[in-house]
Scaffold this motif. Structure first.
Motif, PDB file in Angstrom:
ATOM      1  N   ALA A 350       0.854  -1.189   0.000  1.00 32.15           N
ATOM      2  CA  ALA A 350       0.000   0.000   0.000  1.00 32.15           C
ATOM      3  C   ALA A 350       0.888   1.235   0.000  1.00 32.15           C
ATOM      4  O   ALA A 350       2.030   1.194   0.465  1.00 32.15           O
ATOM      5  N   GLN A 351       0.338   2.325  -0.498  1.00 30.25           N
ATOM      6  CA  GLN A 351       1.074   3.581  -0.610  1.00 30.25           C
ATOM      7  C   GLN A 351       0.621   4.544   0.476  1.00 30.25           C
ATOM      8  O   GLN A 351      -0.562   4.640   0.799  1.00 30.25           O
ATOM      9  N   ILE A 352       1.576   5.273   1.061  1.00 32.26           N
ATOM     10  CA  ILE A 352       1.259   6.291   2.054  1.00 32.26           C
ATOM     11  C   ILE A 352       0.692   7.513   1.332  1.00 32.26           C
ATOM     12  O   ILE A 352       1.253   7.985   0.347  1.00 32.26           O
ATOM     13  N   VAL A 353      -0.450   8.020   1.828  1.00 39.80           N
ATOM     14  CA  VAL A 353      -1.069   9.204   1.211  1.00 39.80           C
ATOM     15  C   VAL A 353      -1.417  10.209   2.306  1.00 39.80           C
ATOM     16  O   VAL A 353      -1.610   9.862   3.465  1.00 39.80           O
ATOM     17  N   ALA A 367       7.220  13.751   5.217  1.00 40.41           N
ATOM     18  CA  ALA A 367       7.098  12.885   4.042  1.00 40.41           C
ATOM     19  C   ALA A 367       8.140  13.251   2.988  1.00 40.41           C
ATOM     20  O   ALA A 367       8.431  14.423   2.768  1.00 40.41           O
ATOM     21  N   VAL A 368       8.695  12.225   2.333  1.00 46.96           N
ATOM     22  CA  VAL A 368       9.592  12.400   1.191  1.00 46.96           C
ATOM     23  C   VAL A 368       8.832  11.931  -0.050  1.00 46.96           C
ATOM     24  O   VAL A 368       8.298  10.817  -0.073  1.00 46.96           O
ATOM     25  N   LYS A 369       8.790  12.778  -1.090  1.00 42.46           N
ATOM     26  CA  LYS A 369       8.007  12.471  -2.279  1.00 42.46           C
ATOM     27  C   LYS A 369       8.910  12.307  -3.496  1.00 42.46           C
ATOM     28  O   LYS A 369      10.012  12.861  -3.551  1.00 42.46           O
ATOM     29  N   ASN A 370       8.427  11.565  -4.501  1.00 45.70           N
ATOM     30  CA  ASN A 370       9.157  11.436  -5.764  1.00 45.70           C
ATOM     31  C   ASN A 370       8.718  12.525  -6.730  1.00 45.70           C
ATOM     32  O   ASN A 370       7.916  13.411  -6.376  1.00 45.70           O
ATOM     33  N   ILE A 375       4.280   9.866  -2.106  1.00 45.41           N
ATOM     34  CA  ILE A 375       5.111   9.683  -0.905  1.00 45.41           C
ATOM     35  C   ILE A 375       5.828   8.347  -1.005  1.00 45.41           C
ATOM     36  O   ILE A 375       5.207   7.299  -1.189  1.00 45.41           O
ATOM     37  N   VAL A 376       7.150   8.371  -0.891  1.00 40.91           N
ATOM     38  CA  VAL A 376       7.940   7.144  -0.966  1.00 40.91           C
ATOM     39  C   VAL A 376       8.376   6.667   0.416  1.00 40.91           C
ATOM     40  O   VAL A 376       8.610   5.474   0.626  1.00 40.91           O
TER      41      VAL A 376
END
Length: 733
Positions: A350-353, A367-370, A375-376
């Motif tokens: 699952a992905q963090i949102v 949060a670190v995003k691509n 969010i990665v």
């Protein structure tokens, strides 16, 4: 307000009242459960500064027949009647009803009643002192009065006004420096701790720890019940027995006449011998207060450790709505997490949102995003507020969204610099509610209007595909490779209704009504036109849209990329037959040679001979970990690390083609974004077409550019060159 305590007997009901306590009694051996009582307590009167005051503890008898003159006895067990207080008769105002109670001895009283009407009530006062562990009074029946035993307490009564128990344990590291767990002093009767109280704590000699505190220092106290909200301190008055015994002094505490409790917390300890550390698994302490002695475990001895914990597993629907989960990063003992450590939180399945920056227990999480804004991972950085003196339980809440292709479990991963391994915690499980099956579309190049292939989209239950949402079916890279979808038939079952439209490479299906039971969307009679320049190979179908996954936006007629981000992929749905590609072979022949000789001309004819030369097969071996290739026992270092794709294909830098396949560097020519090998093999950055002397082959991956280098699928380059290649992946060994 006077509240009645009733109990049933044969011809009357007997009840007892004390202040504002009340309970219903309906057994032949009833109980009046008085909580605030010890041996020496008085019922029915109080003695304050030597003065005796009645406070109304009575037995009430509810009559069912009139009593003209009746007598009965009340006998006491583990109580003593007070002779001085039975000095007057009880007479109801305005009536001639009379209750005469006569003291016989400390164990007995006699009750005489007269002129009591039917359905009336009369009162018998009790003035007793508790003298034993099981106080009770017994009505000895006579005439119209039935016998009855009344217990005054459900539990054995103690002669102590406090009791000692042990609460939450605190882990102590094997090195020995830490804090003891909770010691609780509870009042048995209100006011037991009203005067200053002395408490002694003694560590057992085999524990390996001693108190790390000095005379005059203070210990934290926290109140409960009658002392709720109290936060104060006790003072250490004595430290003896080689620092294994301390005495502390409680201040005067006001419980507002409600029984309370006081917890002794955060008493520091240290190893008795730093070289040895703690030599036991549990730390015992003996506690002495107000003539009460209690032994118990206050701490467990553990290694430094960090683990993850969650109370429950959450169900996730693949492609469904997001779910919120809570989990904790737990220190087994204070100091398990370095106070300058970074924590990295990521997920599988699952992905963090929608994560907002927050600080929890002195750790700031962000949060670190691509580059797509996804969010990665979550990074936690220690702040000055992080308390390394306690075993922290850091609770985080994440909103997670599971993609349509996810299966199995949703897992939380936490990494840190000093962790021996990645911490993993299954936080949920995934339910897949949509599946896709297909029949392969076998197509021929250069043929118009070919009918082939079938796709069936199936719900696992009703209402999965929701009204007003869309299903988008896409043949990947179709139009750019000269493949067109001309027509299609779309049907639905079990109450599902739909309408559809072909838009370029896409079939857009609108859901106009949801299913009554699990339904299907059937895409069939697909008509394709394949151009002459279409590359040989296989083509995938992607099934997406807002009906398939919550990650996809609603389709507005233009936003195909955002509406098709999360798709179920049907691999190799369309197959364009390709001819077998054979590397050209070189034949060595002897031919006719004319030689001119002095004096005469001789024409020498040599027969044509085909010479077959056998040579050992050479296989290149790429070692991904060491970044080398081996051919004929010759090892060469690669220019760049090979890339392993998510589908486990290996891509090599085009600069390494010559090394991997044993070519001369001049055999590989670079022209802009194109690379030409051996003069007839051509690849281009951003394309998945491999051109071999005009023969076009669709590769499983495109030629990509990473950090200025072009990478090509090594298996397709091996096919074009007629070579074999092996991959050693030592990372997985």
């Amino acid at each position: 307000m006077r509240l009645l305590k009733k109990m049933a007997i044969a011809l009357c009901s007997v009840a007892a009242i004390m202040s504002t306590n009340s309970s219903v009694m309906a057994a032949s051996n009833a109980i009046i459960d008085i909580k605030d009582m010890i041996i020496g307590s008085t019922l029915g009167y109080k003695i304050v500064d030597g003065e005796v005051t009645k406070d109304g503890f009575n037995i009430f008898v509810n009559t069912t027949i009139p009593y003209a003159n009746e007598q009965f006895l009340i006998h006491g067990h583990d109580v003593a009647f007070n002779a001085n207080l039975y000095d007057e008769n009880i007479k109801s105002e305005g009536t001639n009803e009379t209750v005469d109670v006569k003291y016989l001895d400390s164990d007995s009283i006699r009750v005489a009643v007269s002129n009591i009407s039917s359905d009336n009530m009369f009162m018998v006062p009790l003035f007793v002192e508790v003298t034993g562990e099981n106080p009770s009074v017994e009505i000895i029946g006579n005439g119209g009065i039935s016998s009855q035993m009344i217990n005054l307490s459900q539990e054995t009564v103690s002669d102590k006004n406090i009791k000692i128990k042990f609460g939450e344990k605190r882990n102590v590291p094997i090195e020995g420096e830490g804090f003891l767990g909770e010691v609780i002093i509870d009042e048995v009767v209100p006011g037991a701790l009203k005067k200053p109280t002395t408490v002694t704590l003694n560590l057992e000699t085999n524990s390996g720890v001693v108190f790390d505190i000095e005379k005059g220092q203070q210990v934290n106290l926290v109140g409960t019940a009658g002392f709720a909200g109290t936060k104060t301190v006790a003072t250490v008055t004595e430290v003896i027995a080689n620092d294994q015994q301390i005495t502390i002094e409680f201040p005067s505490l006001d419980d507002n006449d409600i029984k309370g409790g006081i917890s002794i917390v955060d008493i520091p300890v240290k190893p008795e011998n730093r070289k040895v550390g703690v030599i036991c698994d549990e730390i015992f302490v003996n506690v002495f207060a107000n003539d009460v002695v209690q032994r118990g475990v206050v701490s467990e001895v553990v290694d430094y450790n960090v683990f993850l914990n969650a109370n429950k597993k959450q169900k996730f629907i693949a492609g469904g709505q997001s779910e919120r989960v809570k989990f904790s990063i737990v220190e087994s003992v204070s100091g398990s997490l370095d106070d300058d450590l970074d924590l990295f939180v990521s997920t599988e399945g699952a992905q963090i949102v929608n994560f907002k920056e927050q600080t929890v227990d002195g750790i700031n999480f962000n949060a670190v995003k691509n580059y797509n804004g996804d969010i990665v991972e979550i990074v936690g950085k220690m702040t000055d507020d992080f308390n390394s003196n306690i075993a922290n339980n850091i609770e985080l809440e994440l909103e997670l969204l599971s993609g349509v292709n996810e299966t199995g479990e949703v897992i939380i991963n936490v990494e840190g610099r000093n962790f021996d391994k990645i911490l993993s915690l299954p936080i949920g499980y995934i339910e897949n509610t949509v599946s896709v099956k297909n029949e392969t579309a076998n197509l021929e190049i250069g043929i118009k209007e070919q009918m082939a292939g079938k796709i069936v989209i199936t719900e696992s239950k009703s209402n999965v595909l929701e009204k007003y949402d869309q299903v988008i079916v896409e043949l990947e890279d179709a139009r750019e490779n000269d493949i067109r979808i001309e027509d299609v038939k779309v049907e639905a079952t079990n109450g599902l209704t739909i309408k559809h439209e072909i838009m370029g490479d896409y079939i857009v299906i609108d859901i106009t009504r949801q299913s009554a039971t699990a339904g299907e969307i059937i895409v069939s009679d697909m008509v394709f036109t394949v151009g002459q320049n279409a590359p040989y190979g296989t083509y995938d179908v992607r099934v997406s849209g807002s009906a398939i996954s919550g990650k996809n936006e609603d389709f507005n007629g233009h936003n195909f990329n955002k509406a098709a981000r999360d798709a179920i992929v049907v691999n190799d749905f369309a197959v364009l037959d390709k001819k077998a590609f054979v590397k050209p072979q070189v034949e060595v022949k002897e031919v006719v040679v004319e030689k001119e000789v002095v004096k005469e001309v001789v024409k020498e004819v040599v027969k044509e001979v085909v010479v077959e030369v056998e040579k050992d097969e050479v296989i290149g071996v790429i070692n991904l970990e060491d970044k080398i290739v081996t051919r004929n026992n010759t090892i060469k270092e690669l220019t760049a690390n090979p890339v392993v794709t998510t589908d486990n294909n290996v891509l090599i830098a085009v600069r390494d083609i010559a090394k991997v396949f044993g070519l001369d560097e001049s055999d590989v020519v670079f022209k802009g974004i194109k690379t030409i090998v051996n003069g007839n093999i051509e690849i281009e950055q951003g394309s998945d077409i491999l051109n071999i002397g005009g023969f076009k082959l669709k590769m499983s991956n495109k030629v990509i550019n990473l950090a200025g280098r072009a990478y090509v699928p090594v298996n397709y380059m091996a096919l074009a060159l007629g070579e074999k290649i092996e991959i050693e992946n030592n990372f997985n060994k």
